[in-house]
Design a protein around this motif. Structure first.
Motif, mmCIF file in Angstrom:
data_model
loop_
_atom_site.group_PDB
_atom_site.id
_atom_site.type_symbol
_atom_site.label_atom_id
_atom_site.label_comp_id
_atom_site.label_asym_id
_atom_site.label_seq_id
_atom_site.Cartn_x
_atom_site.Cartn_y
_atom_site.Cartn_z
ATOM 1 N N MET A 74 0.850 -1.173 0.000
ATOM 2 C CA MET A 74 0.000 0.000 0.000
ATOM 3 C C MET A 74 0.893 1.232 0.000
ATOM 4 N N THR A 75 0.632 2.144 -0.887
ATOM 5 C CA THR A 75 1.420 3.372 -0.950
ATOM 6 C C THR A 75 0.951 4.361 0.097
ATOM 7 N N ARG A 76 1.782 5.347 0.322
ATOM 8 C CA ARG A 76 1.410 6.388 1.287
ATOM 9 C C ARG A 76 0.099 7.050 0.872
ATOM 10 N N ALA A 77 -0.036 7.333 -0.419
ATOM 11 C CA ALA A 77 -1.252 7.997 -0.893
ATOM 12 C C ALA A 77 -2.487 7.145 -0.652
ATOM 13 N N SER A 78 -2.416 5.861 -0.973
ATOM 14 C CA SER A 78 -3.599 5.023 -0.791
ATOM 15 C C SER A 78 -3.891 4.791 0.689
ATOM 16 N N SER A 79 -2.858 4.798 1.518
ATOM 17 C CA SER A 79 -3.091 4.581 2.945
ATOM 18 C C SER A 79 -3.774 5.773 3.595
ATOM 19 N N GLU A 80 -3.804 6.892 2.900
ATOM 20 C CA GLU A 80 -4.452 8.093 3.432
ATOM 21 C C GLU A 80 -5.830 8.319 2.842
ATOM 22 N N ARG A 81 -6.288 7.386 2.027
ATOM 23 C CA ARG A 81 -7.611 7.493 1.401
ATOM 24 C C ARG A 81 -8.620 6.708 2.229
ATOM 25 N N ILE A 82 -9.848 7.232 2.316
ATOM 26 C CA ILE A 82 -10.915 6.571 3.067
ATOM 27 C C ILE A 82 -12.038 6.207 2.106
ATOM 28 N N ALA A 83 -12.424 4.942 2.116
ATOM 29 C CA ALA A 83 -13.549 4.478 1.308
ATOM 30 C C ALA A 83 -14.821 4.613 2.135
ATOM 31 N N VAL A 84 -15.844 5.203 1.533
ATOM 32 C CA VAL A 84 -17.111 5.448 2.220
ATOM 33 C C VAL A 84 -18.221 4.710 1.491
ATOM 34 N N TRP A 85 -18.925 3.819 2.204
ATOM 35 C CA TRP A 85 -20.105 3.139 1.660
ATOM 36 C C TRP A 85 -21.285 3.585 2.506
ATOM 37 N N ALA A 86 -22.068 4.491 1.958
ATOM 38 C CA ALA A 86 -23.202 5.074 2.686
ATOM 39 C C ALA A 86 -24.505 4.505 2.147
ATOM 40 N N SER A 87 -25.562 4.712 2.898
ATOM 41 C CA SER A 87 -26.861 4.165 2.518
ATOM 42 C C SER A 87 -27.486 4.894 1.327
ATOM 43 N N SER A 88 -26.957 6.048 0.973
ATOM 44 C CA SER A 88 -27.421 6.761 -0.228
ATOM 45 C C SER A 88 -26.235 7.490 -0.842
ATOM 46 N N SER A 89 -26.325 7.747 -2.139
ATOM 47 C CA SER A 89 -25.225 8.450 -2.803
ATOM 48 C C SER A 89 -25.085 9.871 -2.272
ATOM 49 N N SER A 90 -26.189 10.483 -1.860
ATOM 50 C CA SER A 90 -26.083 11.839 -1.314
ATOM 51 C C SER A 90 -25.355 11.822 0.031
ATOM 52 N N ASP A 91 -25.626 10.807 0.869
ATOM 53 C CA ASP A 91 -24.896 10.691 2.139
ATOM 54 C C ASP A 91 -23.415 10.425 1.895
ATOM 55 N N GLY A 92 -23.124 9.601 0.906
ATOM 56 C CA GLY A 92 -21.729 9.334 0.556
ATOM 57 C C GLY A 92 -21.025 10.594 0.107
ATOM 58 N N GLY A 93 -21.713 11.386 -0.694
ATOM 59 C CA GLY A 93 -21.147 12.653 -1.160
ATOM 60 C C GLY A 93 -20.893 13.624 -0.023
ATOM 61 N N ILE A 94 -21.806 13.679 0.910
ATOM 62 C CA ILE A 94 -21.633 14.548 2.079
ATOM 63 C C ILE A 94 -20.408 14.117 2.881
ATOM 64 N N ALA A 95 -20.259 12.817 3.084
ATOM 65 C CA ALA A 95 -19.120 12.300 3.842
ATOM 66 C C ALA A 95 -17.807 12.617 3.129
ATOM 67 N N VAL A 96 -17.767 12.414 1.821
ATOM 68 C CA VAL A 96 -16.552 12.685 1.047
ATOM 69 C C VAL A 96 -16.215 14.176 1.079
ATOM 70 N N ARG A 97 -17.208 15.033 0.963
ATOM 71 C CA ARG A 97 -16.958 16.485 1.041
ATOM 72 C C ARG A 97 -16.459 16.885 2.424
ATOM 73 N N SER A 98 -17.022 16.287 3.464
ATOM 74 C CA SER A 98 -16.565 16.579 4.832
ATOM 75 C C SER A 98 -15.116 16.152 5.017
ATOM 76 N N LEU A 99 -14.762 15.003 4.481
ATOM 77 C CA LEU A 99 -13.370 14.552 4.548
ATOM 78 C C LEU A 99 -12.454 15.517 3.786
ATOM 79 N N ALA A 100 -12.905 15.966 2.612
ATOM 80 C CA ALA A 100 -12.106 16.895 1.805
ATOM 81 C C ALA A 100 -11.849 18.205 2.551
ATOM 82 N N GLU A 101 -12.834 18.665 3.298
ATOM 83 C CA GLU A 101 -12.651 19.888 4.092
ATOM 84 C C GLU A 101 -11.553 19.721 5.132
#
Length: 71
Positions: free
Chosen positions: A1-28
């Motif tokens: 696993m590379t440093r870059a991939s080890s810093e990535r978080i996979a999100v499986w949410a119950s809806s695509s909108s919830d997943g998007g919210i989680a990804v945006r929160s992580l990006a912030e």
């Protein structure tokens, strides 16, 4: 696993909108997140390399095959 991939978080949410919210929160927080639409996509991201996985509680019911898929 590379440093870059080890810093990535996979999100499986119950809806695509919830997943998007989680990804945006992580990006912030300057954390790379990737939203997964289904278990197959989540498994693929894990195979590519991630540092963590976030799964919505709604997806973890008594019939969930998630733990068995990762074995």
């Amino acid at each position: 696993m590379t440093r870059a991939s080890s810093e990535r978080i996979a999100v499986w949410a119950s809806s695509s909108s919830d997943g998007g919210i989680a990804v945006r929160s992580l990006a912030e927080a300057e954390i790379e997140g990737v939203s997964c639409d289904d278990l197959d996509a989540l498994t693929a991201r894990i195979d590519e390399g991630v540092g963590a996985v976030v799964v919505s509680e709604a997806l973890l019911d008594s019939s969930c095959q998630f733990p068995h898929t990762l074995q």
